[in-house]
Design a protein around this motif. Structure first.
Motif, PDB file in Angstrom:
ATOM      1  N   ILE A  43    -201.934  19.890  31.457  1.00 53.52           N
ATOM      2  CA  ILE A  43    -201.656  21.151  30.756  1.00 53.52           C
ATOM      3  C   ILE A  43    -200.863  22.098  31.648  1.00 53.52           C
ATOM      4  O   ILE A  43    -199.902  22.739  31.204  1.00 53.52           O
ATOM      5  N   VAL A  44    -201.235  22.176  32.927  1.00 53.31           N
ATOM      6  CA  VAL A  44    -200.501  23.026  33.874  1.00 53.31           C
ATOM      7  C   VAL A  44    -199.056  22.551  33.989  1.00 53.31           C
ATOM      8  O   VAL A  44    -198.116  23.360  33.996  1.00 53.31           O
ATOM      9  N   TYR A  45    -198.857  21.238  34.064  1.00 56.77           N
ATOM     10  CA  TYR A  45    -197.504  20.672  34.153  1.00 56.77           C
ATOM     11  C   TYR A  45    -196.688  21.001  32.909  1.00 56.77           C
ATOM     12  O   TYR A  45    -195.508  21.366  33.010  1.00 56.77           O
ATOM     13  N   LEU A  46    -197.301  20.882  31.733  1.00 55.40           N
ATOM     14  CA  LEU A  46    -196.606  21.191  30.483  1.00 55.40           C
ATOM     15  C   LEU A  46    -196.131  22.641  30.454  1.00 55.40           C
ATOM     16  O   LEU A  46    -195.005  22.933  30.058  1.00 55.40           O
ATOM     17  N   ILE A  47    -196.988  23.540  30.884  1.00 52.31           N
ATOM     18  CA  ILE A  47    -196.635  24.968  30.887  1.00 52.31           C
ATOM     19  C   ILE A  47    -195.545  25.239  31.921  1.00 52.31           C
ATOM     20  O   ILE A  47    -194.610  26.000  31.671  1.00 52.31           O
ATOM     21  N   TRP A  48    -195.644  24.606  33.072  1.00 52.67           N
ATOM     22  CA  TRP A  48    -194.670  24.815  34.142  1.00 52.67           C
ATOM     23  C   TRP A  48    -193.298  24.240  33.788  1.00 52.67           C
ATOM     24  O   TRP A  48    -192.267  24.835  34.100  1.00 52.67           O
ATOM     25  N   SER A  49    -193.272  23.090  33.108  1.00 48.03           N
ATOM     26  CA  SER A  49    -192.012  22.382  32.864  1.00 48.03           C
ATOM     27  C   SER A  49    -191.299  22.798  31.577  1.00 48.03           C
ATOM     28  O   SER A  49    -190.130  22.474  31.387  1.00 48.03           O
ATOM     29  N   ASN A  50    -191.990  23.515  30.676  1.00 46.08           N
ATOM     30  CA  ASN A  50    -191.376  23.931  29.414  1.00 46.08           C
ATOM     31  C   ASN A  50    -191.121  25.436  29.423  1.00 46.08           C
ATOM     32  O   ASN A  50    -192.066  26.236  29.452  1.00 46.08           O
ATOM     33  N   LYS A  51    -189.844  25.817  29.411  1.00 41.96           N
ATOM     34  CA  LYS A  51    -189.487  27.238  29.459  1.00 41.96           C
ATOM     35  C   LYS A  51    -190.022  28.012  28.260  1.00 41.96           C
ATOM     36  O   LYS A  51    -190.264  29.213  28.350  1.00 41.96           O
ATOM     37  N   GLY A  52    -190.218  27.317  27.123  1.00 39.99           N
ATOM     38  CA  GLY A  52    -190.763  27.977  25.941  1.00 39.99           C
ATOM     39  C   GLY A  52    -192.199  28.434  26.125  1.00 39.99           C
ATOM     40  O   GLY A  52    -192.697  29.267  25.354  1.00 39.99           O
ATOM     41  N   LEU A  53    -192.873  27.896  27.161  1.00 36.64           N
ATOM     42  CA  LEU A  53    -194.262  28.280  27.446  1.00 36.64           C
ATOM     43  C   LEU A  53    -194.359  29.252  28.623  1.00 36.64           C
ATOM     44  O   LEU A  53    -195.457  29.529  29.090  1.00 36.64           O
ATOM     45  N   HIS A  54    -193.209  29.763  29.086  1.00 38.46           N
ATOM     46  CA  HIS A  54    -193.217  30.715  30.198  1.00 38.46           C
ATOM     47  C   HIS A  54    -193.458  32.136  29.686  1.00 38.46           C
ATOM     48  O   HIS A  54    -192.667  33.049  29.893  1.00 38.46           O
ATOM     49  N   ILE A  59    -199.028  31.409  30.973  1.00 34.65           N
ATOM     50  CA  ILE A  59    -199.108  31.497  32.434  1.00 34.65           C
ATOM     51  C   ILE A  59    -200.555  31.728  32.866  1.00 34.65           C
ATOM     52  O   ILE A  59    -201.038  31.110  33.823  1.00 34.65           O
ATOM     53  N   PHE A  60    -201.273  32.597  32.146  1.00 34.09           N
ATOM     54  CA  PHE A  60    -202.687  32.839  32.448  1.00 34.09           C
ATOM     55  C   PHE A  60    -203.524  31.589  32.189  1.00 34.09           C
ATOM     56  O   PHE A  60    -204.475  31.305  32.936  1.00 34.09           O
ATOM     57  N   ILE A  61    -203.194  30.847  31.137  1.00 31.95           N
ATOM     58  CA  ILE A  61    -203.910  29.594  30.848  1.00 31.95           C
ATOM     59  C   ILE A  61    -203.696  28.602  31.990  1.00 31.95           C
ATOM     60  O   ILE A  61    -204.648  27.951  32.450  1.00 31.95           O
ATOM     61  N   ALA A  62    -202.447  28.490  32.467  1.00 30.51           N
ATOM     62  CA  ALA A  62    -202.144  27.593  33.584  1.00 30.51           C
ATOM     63  C   ALA A  62    -202.934  28.006  34.837  1.00 30.51           C
ATOM     64  O   ALA A  62    -203.477  27.151  35.555  1.00 30.51           O
ATOM     65  N   LEU A 111    -212.415  37.059  35.603  1.00 31.52           N
ATOM     66  CA  LEU A 111    -211.358  38.065  35.676  1.00 31.52           C
ATOM     67  C   LEU A 111    -210.098  37.610  34.933  1.00 31.52           C
ATOM     68  O   LEU A 111    -209.441  38.411  34.267  1.00 31.52           O
ATOM     69  N   LEU A 112    -209.779  36.323  35.029  1.00 27.36           N
ATOM     70  CA  LEU A 112    -208.629  35.793  34.290  1.00 27.36           C
ATOM     71  C   LEU A 112    -208.858  35.893  32.784  1.00 27.36           C
ATOM     72  O   LEU A 112    -207.942  36.223  32.027  1.00 27.36           O
TER      73      LEU A 112
END
Length: 306
Positions: A43-54, A59-62, A111-112
């Motif tokens: 999931i972290v990789y998906l968020i990092w590698s897809n600009k649509g998830l930036h 980012i908080f989920i990652a 806190l997150l």
């Protein structure tokens, strides 16, 4: 026993039926650890590698899932070693470090989740100002504070714990959580005060803030159209599920610290497992299934590999 000031090793005496089932315990825990690392990392990789998830929410989920990896890595490797060796021991300095990381990373999650609640509130209830409020700088500050504030807070408690006089080398547990206080000769008032402050400042207040924020979101969404209510549910429910899971974890840790030493060993062992067994596994599946955009990219990744 007199003060054990120059202690080097502590015995972890919380294990049950280890000689009979050590290979079974090791295999199950090893597979769970691999599952935790892989599921959260994907999931972290998906968020990092897809600009649509930036976006701030993703980012908080990652950050939350990365925190789960760190939290599990603080516990599982030592646990796996203990399952294979005849003696379950740990140096006092390593125990103190595990204690520090255990509570720092555990509190970071609360806190997150509080920051994520604020992000959802601005996004759903004040969308016109979302871009000006949740800037890259704001997101960066929130992430830094979510990790830095617990570090500073727990550091004082850790220092007092490290300097406390020990009258026992037998820890009635399998990890170095607040069970470490049972090794001390006397109950420290500063430690008690710091522990209470940590519970209020770093757990209770963030949880109350998160619940209050989502309650306000649902009240506002109830007054809006069906489409708005559906959007609010899709983005808020996963966070609430994770909050419930995280609160369950914290409740078990507090309960274990308060039960007496004559509490059945098997029950205590099972209760301790609850602290780190399910939560790091549940999180990636909640976000992978419930979050529409993440689920879509996850399906694309799976199908592309097939």
């Amino acid at each position: 026993m007199d003060n054990v000031g120059n202690v080097s090793y502590i015995t972890m005496s919380g294990y049950v039926e280890l000689s009979k089932y050590k290979y079974l315990f090791f295999t199950v825990m090893f597979l769970l650890y691999i599952l935790i690392i892989c599921s959260n990392s994907v999931i972290v990789y998906l968020i990092w590698s897809n600009k649509g998830l930036h976006e701030p929410m993703y980012i908080f989920i990652a950050a939350l899932l990365f925190n789960c990896v760190l939290y599990s890595t603080n516990i599982y490797p030592k646990l796996l070693i203990d399952f294979l060796f005849e003696k379950q021991i740990i140096s006092y300095s390593s125990c103190i470090f595990q204690f520090f990381m255990f509570y720092t990373l555990g509190i970071t999650e609360f806190l997150l989740l509080a920051v994520m609640a604020f992000d959802r509130y601005v996004s759903l209830c004040n969308p016109l100002r979302y871009q000006t409020i949740m800037t890259k700088t704001t997101v960066s500050i929130c992430l830094v504070m979510a990790w830095l504030f617990p570090v500073c807070h727990i550091a004082f408690e850790t220092i007092f714990t490290a300097e406390a006089k020990l009258c026992s080398l037998n820890l009635n547990g399998i990890i170095c959580n607040n069970a470490i206080f049972t090794l001390h000769c006397v109950k420290s008032k500063p430690l008690t005060v710091l522990g209470l402050l940590s519970l209020i400042d770093l757990v209770i207040l963030p949880v109350l803030f998160t619940i209050f924020t989502y309650t306000k979101i649902f009240i506002i969404s109830y007054q809006q159209c069906k489409t708005f209510r559906k959007k609010a549910a899709e983005t808020c429910v996963p966070h609430l599920l994770v909050l419930a899971s995280c609160s369950y974890l914290a409740a078990y840790d507090v309960i274990i610290a308060r039960v007496e030493s004559h509490f059945p060993k098997t029950a205590r062992f099972i209760m301790t497992l609850q602290i780190f067994l399910y939560h790091p596994i549940i999180n990636p599946f909640i976000y992978g299934i419930k979050m529409k955009e993440i689920s879509k990219h996850l399906k694309t990744l799976c199908f592309s590999k097939v």
